[in-house]
Design a protein around this motif. Structure first.
Motif, PDB file in Angstrom:
ATOM      1  N   PHE A 385       0.788  -1.231   0.000  1.00  0.00           N
ATOM      2  CA  PHE A 385       0.000   0.000   0.000  1.00  0.00           C
ATOM      3  C   PHE A 385       0.812   1.268   0.000  1.00  0.00           C
ATOM      4  O   PHE A 385       0.277   2.335   0.173  1.00  0.00           O
ATOM      5  N   ALA A 386       2.080   1.161  -0.209  1.00  0.00           N
ATOM      6  CA  ALA A 386       2.846   2.388  -0.429  1.00  0.00           C
ATOM      7  C   ALA A 386       4.145   1.993  -1.112  1.00  0.00           C
ATOM      8  O   ALA A 386       4.918   1.218  -0.573  1.00  0.00           O
ATOM      9  N   ASN A 538       7.423  15.570   3.286  1.00  0.00           N
ATOM     10  CA  ASN A 538       8.510  15.419   2.303  1.00  0.00           C
ATOM     11  C   ASN A 538       9.854  15.012   2.901  1.00  0.00           C
ATOM     12  O   ASN A 538      10.903  15.300   2.344  1.00  0.00           O
ATOM     13  N   LEU A 539       9.801  14.353   4.007  1.00  0.00           N
ATOM     14  CA  LEU A 539      11.040  13.898   4.630  1.00  0.00           C
ATOM     15  C   LEU A 539      11.258  12.410   4.386  1.00  0.00           C
ATOM     16  O   LEU A 539      12.372  11.965   4.122  1.00  0.00           O
ATOM     17  N   PHE A 540      10.167  11.639   4.470  1.00  0.00           N
ATOM     18  CA  PHE A 540      10.277  10.186   4.328  1.00  0.00           C
ATOM     19  C   PHE A 540       9.819   9.739   2.945  1.00  0.00           C
ATOM     20  O   PHE A 540       8.698  10.008   2.540  1.00  0.00           O
ATOM     21  N   TYR A 541      10.724   9.060   2.306  1.00  0.00           N
ATOM     22  CA  TYR A 541      10.400   8.438   1.023  1.00  0.00           C
ATOM     23  C   TYR A 541      10.171   6.957   1.296  1.00  0.00           C
ATOM     24  O   TYR A 541      10.995   6.298   1.944  1.00  0.00           O
ATOM     25  N   ILE A 542       9.018   6.438   0.875  1.00  0.00           N
ATOM     26  CA  ILE A 542       8.707   5.022   1.106  1.00  0.00           C
ATOM     27  C   ILE A 542       9.026   4.249  -0.160  1.00  0.00           C
ATOM     28  O   ILE A 542       8.348   4.373  -1.185  1.00  0.00           O
ATOM     29  N   ASP A 543      10.053   3.466  -0.075  1.00  0.00           N
ATOM     30  CA  ASP A 543      10.424   2.623  -1.201  1.00  0.00           C
ATOM     31  C   ASP A 543       9.446   1.462  -1.305  1.00  0.00           C
ATOM     32  O   ASP A 543       9.030   1.067  -2.385  1.00  0.00           O
ATOM     33  N   LYS A 544       9.085   0.910  -0.138  1.00  0.00           N
ATOM     34  CA  LYS A 544       8.173  -0.230  -0.124  1.00  0.00           C
ATOM     35  C   LYS A 544       7.549  -0.352   1.251  1.00  0.00           C
ATOM     36  O   LYS A 544       8.225  -0.257   2.263  1.00  0.00           O
TER      37      LYS A 544
END
Lengths: 551, 551
Positions: A385-386, A538-544
């Motif tokens: 889901f992300a 805009n701090l956390f990028y969710i790869d998976k």
């Protein structure tokens, strides 16, 4: 009280056959234990699915772990009080077997103590392929010639006993000349034995607990033991040493290369309270273990991982260094709200040594890596889901696994944008909220906050009395977790988690760091709704981020 | 925002005088800081009475601790951001003085960094009695010739600077040829310097933080430093080493005999999360520190005790090894609900080495002992509300200090009756409940449970949002505490506690074990009602329990 009655009956059974042959006694006992088991069924908490629990009664340390190569069967024994859900004597070796290291089948009690005020305390198993002990004849397959080495505990002393099995590990006969090793001490226990090929000898490590000493003995026949050396006063001492173990662990980088690891349990007095496991990396020359350095290393940063033991032998496709720990803590284990059993084992873990563990940007260390062994035949689809998403405060991500079994796996790969300037006043977290399906006010929260630079767990959001009131049940813990890679101004972190009714195992960066903790929600309120939030844009990028149920 | 405005003004002030003499600049700055201080007065939490807090702004590590023998004045400097209540640059050395080590007087900022993006990071002070540095002439009393050794931190590097004072430690002049020590590193800091009499040299310990290395340097003049050795990779490593300190500590048994103690702070990655202090006991020969053993020892088992520093010199009537730590934890320090200041120092502690510390019934170890220094002129009478009493469930003991200041001392001497048989199913606790006078639903609970055999603290029973929500603020902790004597079937334990608005210091068995933890209740809800209860009859004998207010 049913438990009290059971205890009275068993006491009678135990008192009678002391003069009878041990075999007959154990046979009787095994049948009896099976009967009690069937009559105790009013459970009051959710039983883990993929973690071993005894059918009923009390369990602590794993014992005698070995693999039957002939029948392709894994054996787990354990400290067991079938007569109550708290520790007490007489204390037995309970027993279970598995074909896949995930699903376990209950077996009758394997070893019993001779007296009601005594215990068959912790110990290990060896396969005596070459019949060095003389206990076996040719009718016993060499791969099933198992001998248990254990501590016989009475109020007067702790002595090392051996017992052998002629039926592949189900029933045991005590060696007539026990003890094989005694030291006129009440604090001498937990023998762990392995075969040291270069010297063609058995090697035992055993704890002189209150001397903070792990003694190393050698033997040709398991019956006569010679003291070779002691590994003493190392690392964090606490109140006492327990459950030592010495094993050769392959390096992750080159599995043909390995180092020796000494495991030591201490209790009470762990830095975070109660029980914990530490380890030392070094060399072993057949008589002496020498640590490479004076570092204190922690096996598992959670509060529920104690008395780790490794398997004597394995199916090599699973790895050569496999171990199981008791997933509880002596500070509160007697009050944990499960019934009619108390305590679970951890998952089986495969250990290796990561010789390039990045402890900080400047230093690589040698570090124990732990990977879970989990053979799940029946899992739901991954709810992904992300993926490739940058989190914002306004958008949270939800999944509701409405028919969840309460047993879930998740994988999270996230990155911190290192070009983002964050005010120190902002709680810059990425949080996962695993909420109860019936009552979402009960939840586990876990995540990462940038300035703390550690992964946190909060297991305190529960309506269960034990959780709310027991002051030793630490509600919050955290683990220093470093990025596993940095590229394009993104620092990446990885977490794998398995929630199993009331146990959470967390593996960071593929097992470089591990944290195992129990948790307790109201019975029937399975965790299954998952929510991902952040405190800053805009701090956390969710790869998976993906979740799935285990059935 | 007031804080933002203050910051802007200060930035302007700082930017201007870079070319001006350092003295003039510091004078200007000091006056300015005093002005801000007066305008920031809307406090939102209760300020500790006997723990030092900055008037306003952010504080972390204690720095430069020394004693002015001429004026009989104790000096405490500290990492200080006057412009915000979170850490930030420019970072200064704040300053306070005391006549009694309990009551502190604010002083103007002592050392400022040269640039806005930089900091005067942690360091220490020496008294250069013999003017080895050449900074002093005969007009300066030898007892006031103080030189600060500190780390100048910029985004590019960390280098060791020295600054000298011609007015007894209030204002400082930077040595013109700074740095005195550099290593082309951004992770080289926290110099702590002492005089080593046998070799007539200055000795510095400084951390190569991410190399896990405490380097030891020597110098004749504080300006030129020679690397002598390194103490590396010892104990728990965590993420990095900080704030080392080496000091000769007298033994408790024979104060004329002493050993050397190396203190090292680590953060993050303490076993219980975040920051903590460890120490090593050994010998020092003027160039090398060698630990006597490979033990990992913990200075304080609480969550709020970091960056311990010892005084360069002391008034010997107080002891020779005195130290102060920062009473917070980097995991959550930025979110602690106080205003307009953040963070407190610990009490000053007098250290000694107990060479007969009874770690368990069989083993004595050498162990750091810590005693609080507390000069209280104005304390209420002791409320002695249980003496020579055996506790029962039906009888609980209460005292209501209805006008409590929120600052309390207590002494508890209790014994466990070892002839009592207790069911493992019973939570056999002795509990102290310190409740809010306005709202008793807010309370601290602490005590001892027999089977856990550890003293517990639960600081989670608060309505303060920070306490309820911050997942790093561990609510519960415990300390393995052994009896100090056993006689007539009674095992005796001793606890001294000081609650000071939002800091609790616990000293077990006269300081053999220590635990320091902050706590936060709703502003104005001072703790003052005290309740003592037990979960089991006739198990706990109370030799003494008394409480008094500190005003």
């Amino acid at each position: 009280m049913k438990l009290a009655t059971a205890f009275t009956i068993l006491t009678a059974v135990l008192a009678a056959p002391l003069a009878a042959p041990a075999e007959a006694f154990l046979f009787l006992l095994a049948g009896f234990a099976a009967k009690i088991s069937a009559s105790m069924t009013n459970e009051t908490s959710d039983r883990p699915l993929v973690h071993f629990t005894p059918n009923k009664g009390w369990m602590n340390d794993p014992n005698g772990l070995w693999y039957d190569e002939k029948d392709a069967k894994w054996h787990l024994y354990f400290q067991y009080n079938p007569n109550d859900t708290v520790w007490g004597t007489p204390l037995f070796w309970g027993h279970a077997t598995s074909d896949d290291l995930t699903n376990w089948e209950d077996q009758p009690i394997a070893i019993a103590p001779k007296r009601n005020d005594s215990g068959a305390f912790s110990g290990s198993m060896v396969v005596d392929y070459n019949n060095t002990s003389g206990f076996f004849n040719d009718t016993i397959d060499p791969r099933q010639r198992c001998v248990a080495i254990w501590t016989y505990n009475t109020p007067e002393s702790e002595e090392q006993y051996i017992s052998y099995s002629l039926d592949g590990g189900y029933t045991f006969t005590e060696y007539q000349k026990n003890p094989v090793l005694a030291a006129n001490s009440t604090q001498f226990r937990d023998p762990k034995v392995f075969w040291y090929e270069p010297s063609q000898k058995w090697i035992m490590t055993a704890a002189k607990s209150q001397d903070y000493k792990i003694e190393i003995y050698s033997s040709d026949d398991l019956k006569s033991w010679k003291l070779e050396s002691a590994f003493a006063n190392e690392g964090f001492l606490g109140y006492q040493y327990e459950c030592p173990g010495l094993i050769e662990v392959p390096t992750e980088q080159d599995p043909s290369k390995s180092y020796w690891v000494m495991f030591i349990s201490i209790n009470p007095g762990a830095p975070a309270g109660g029980s914990f496991n530490q380890y030392f990396v070094g060399s072993f020359n057949g008589t002496h273990f020498e640590a490479f350095d004076n570092q204190s290393r922690v096996v598992d940063f959670g509060k529920d991982y104690y008395a780790l033991q490794t398997f004597f032998n394995t199916d090599p496709t699973y790895g050569s260094a496999l171990g199981i720990a008791w997933a509880s803590n002596w500070e509160y284990s007697a009050f944990v709200p499960t019934n009619p059993w108390r305590s679970s084992m951890s998952l089986v873990r495969k250990f290796s040594l990561n010789t390039e563990y990045q402890a900080n940007p400047e230093t690589e260390l040698i570090n124990l890596k732990a990977e879970p062994i989990l053979n799940i035949s029946n899992a739901g689809p991954w709810s992904r889901f992300a993926t490739n998403t940058t989190l914002t405060k306004a958008n949270s991500y939800n999944v509701d696994l409405s028919n969840s079994t309460g047993t879930l796996e998740f994988e999270l790969v996230y990155a911190v944008n290192t070009t983002q300037t964050i005010s120190k006043s902002v709680f810059a977290d990425l949080s996962l909220w695993f909420k109860g399906l019936e009552d979402p006010e009960e939840y586990l929260r876990m995540g990462f906050e940038v300035s703390a630079s550690s992964f946190f767990l909060d297991r305190g959001n529960s309506k269960v009395k034990f959780v709310k009131e027991n002051p030793y049940f630490t509600n919050r813990m955290s683990v220093n977790n470093q990025p596993f890679k940095s590229e394009n101004d993104l620092s990446y972190y990885k977490v794998y988690g398995l929630l199993d009714q009331n146990i959470l195992e967390l593996y960071f960066n593929d097992g470089d760091v591990v944290s195992t903790n129990t948790y307790f929600m109201t019975t029937g309120n399975a965790l299954g709704s998952v929510n991902m939030t952040t405190g800053v844009d805009n701090l956390f990028y969710i790869d998976k981020f993906q979740v799935r149920e285990v059935k």
